[in-house]
Design a protein around this motif. Structure first.
Motif, PDB file in Angstrom:
ATOM      1  N   ALA A   5      22.886  24.521 -12.201  1.00  0.00           N
ATOM      2  CA  ALA A   5      23.637  25.283 -11.204  1.00  0.00           C
ATOM      3  C   ALA A   5      23.005  25.208  -9.817  1.00  0.00           C
ATOM      4  O   ALA A   5      23.705  25.049  -8.814  1.00  0.00           O
ATOM      5  N   ARG A   6      21.678  25.321  -9.760  1.00  0.00           N
ATOM      6  CA  ARG A   6      21.006  25.286  -8.454  1.00  0.00           C
ATOM      7  C   ARG A   6      21.149  23.911  -7.804  1.00  0.00           C
ATOM      8  O   ARG A   6      21.453  23.791  -6.620  1.00  0.00           O
ATOM      9  N   LEU A   8      23.437  21.709  -8.486  1.00  0.00           N
ATOM     10  CA  LEU A   8      24.850  21.501  -8.190  1.00  0.00           C
ATOM     11  C   LEU A   8      25.214  22.048  -6.823  1.00  0.00           C
ATOM     12  O   LEU A   8      25.941  21.416  -6.054  1.00  0.00           O
ATOM     13  N   ALA A   9      24.693  23.235  -6.503  1.00  0.00           N
ATOM     14  CA  ALA A   9      24.968  23.831  -5.202  1.00  0.00           C
ATOM     15  C   ALA A   9      24.335  23.014  -4.079  1.00  0.00           C
ATOM     16  O   ALA A   9      24.908  22.887  -2.984  1.00  0.00           O
ATOM     17  N   GLN A  10      23.170  22.434  -4.345  1.00  0.00           N
ATOM     18  CA  GLN A  10      22.478  21.682  -3.296  1.00  0.00           C
ATOM     19  C   GLN A  10      23.149  20.346  -3.000  1.00  0.00           C
ATOM     20  O   GLN A  10      23.163  19.906  -1.851  1.00  0.00           O
ATOM     21  N   ASP A  12      26.316  19.316  -3.299  1.00  0.00           N
ATOM     22  CA  ASP A  12      27.762  19.358  -3.107  1.00  0.00           C
ATOM     23  C   ASP A  12      28.200  18.096  -2.358  1.00  0.00           C
ATOM     24  O   ASP A  12      27.695  17.814  -1.269  1.00  0.00           O
ATOM     25  N   THR A  16      26.528  16.489   1.294  1.00  0.00           N
ATOM     26  CA  THR A  16      25.361  15.722   0.841  1.00  0.00           C
ATOM     27  C   THR A  16      25.490  14.255   1.240  1.00  0.00           C
ATOM     28  O   THR A  16      26.578  13.686   1.193  1.00  0.00           O
ATOM     29  N   THR A 142      22.254  18.415   2.818  1.00  0.00           N
ATOM     30  CA  THR A 142      21.285  17.939   1.828  1.00  0.00           C
ATOM     31  C   THR A 142      21.203  16.421   1.860  1.00  0.00           C
ATOM     32  O   THR A 142      22.232  15.745   1.899  1.00  0.00           O
ATOM     33  N   CYS A 206      25.848  16.204 -11.610  1.00  0.00           N
ATOM     34  CA  CYS A 206      26.482  17.039 -10.587  1.00  0.00           C
ATOM     35  C   CYS A 206      27.654  16.335  -9.925  1.00  0.00           C
ATOM     36  O   CYS A 206      28.552  16.987  -9.375  1.00  0.00           O
ATOM     37  N   PRO A 213      31.324  27.516 -13.725  1.00  0.00           N
ATOM     38  CA  PRO A 213      30.212  28.277 -14.301  1.00  0.00           C
ATOM     39  C   PRO A 213      30.431  28.529 -15.788  1.00  0.00           C
ATOM     40  O   PRO A 213      31.556  28.649 -16.264  1.00  0.00           O
ATOM     41  N   VAL A 219      26.453  25.466 -15.650  1.00  0.00           N
ATOM     42  CA  VAL A 219      27.751  24.923 -15.294  1.00  0.00           C
ATOM     43  C   VAL A 219      28.145  23.860 -16.282  1.00  0.00           C
ATOM     44  O   VAL A 219      27.311  23.267 -16.955  1.00  0.00           O
TER      45      VAL A 219
END
Length: 226
Positions: A5-6, A8-10, A12, A16, A142, A206, A213, A219
């Motif tokens: 999850a972490r 995945l958020a970074q 995106d 990115t 990112t 990712c 979620p 996720v």
């Protein structure tokens, strides 16, 4: 494989950029000026992992940027203020603009949508190049940093990206350096202090498709449509 999850958020795709560093024929290809580094990139799987990440980025809409270190035929403007630069001038293969050595190495596939940034000087893919401005214009938050070498250009790229305000993500199996034992030490004692260290498969998870979620807080891929 479910995405973290972490991470995945970074990573995106909308914010990115995947950056490949010096993955050119004259560096990591079969006719490399630096055969020990080329062998390390190939035998460790780093080069093939860069290619996998590039393919995944192309398939998921992540912008790909290739940062190359090149020279003019007359070497005008090239740096000479370090042993590394002076040694490079004596190598049998020169990274001259327009030659095979300065082209992106197989098996990395280059799309017409990729951005290619060539630098004539310095150690960093970011400092003094167009990379930072392009990243900002792309709305990048990112930077996923891959390629060579873990000895010089990769740490420069990571530190400069962080100093410029980006989140740096480093798939540790998609970078290479010499000796091979140096790479995990660099990752553990330097890069992990400032970057998110991960692996190729985790980044690809990712980018494989839409995610949702799970009840456990992780996720998983969304099935059956967008």
């Amino acid at each position: 494989m479910a995405a973290d999850a972490r991470l995945l958020a970074q990573v995106d795709p909308a914010t990115t950029v995947l950056l490949t560093v010096e993955c050119q024929q004259g560096v990591v290809g079969t006719d490399s000026a630096l055969p020990e580094l080329a062998m390390a990139a190939q035998e460790s799987g780093a080069l093939s992992n860069v290619a996998r990440l590039v393919a995944a980025a192309h398939g998921s809409g992540v912008q790909v940027m290739h940062a190359l270190a090149v020279r003019r035929p007359d070497s005008r403007g090239a740096s000479r203020n370090a042993r590394l630069f002076r040694a490079a001038e004596r190598l049998p293969v020169q990274q001259v603009v327009g030659t095979a050595a300065a082209r992106i190495a197989a098996p990395i596939a280059v799309s017409e949508d990729d951005l290619v940034v060539r630098r004539l000087h310095g150690l960093s893919p970011l400092a003094g190049t167009d990379v930072d401005a392009l990243l900002r214009n792309l709305g990048c938050r990112t930077v996923v940093i891959t390629g060579v070498s873990a000895n010089v250009a990769i740490p420069n790229a990571v530190f400069d990206a962080v100093n410029a305000g980006y989140v740096a993500v480093v798939p540790e199996d998609a970078i290479a350096g010499v000796p091979a034992a140096y790479v995990p030490a660099l990752v553990r004692h330097s890069l992990a202090l400032v970057a998110t260290v991960t692996r190729t498969d985790d980044v690809m998870a990712c980018w494989e498709g839409p995610q949702r979620p799970t009840e456990s807080g992780g996720v998983s891929p969304v099935r059956g449509g967008k």
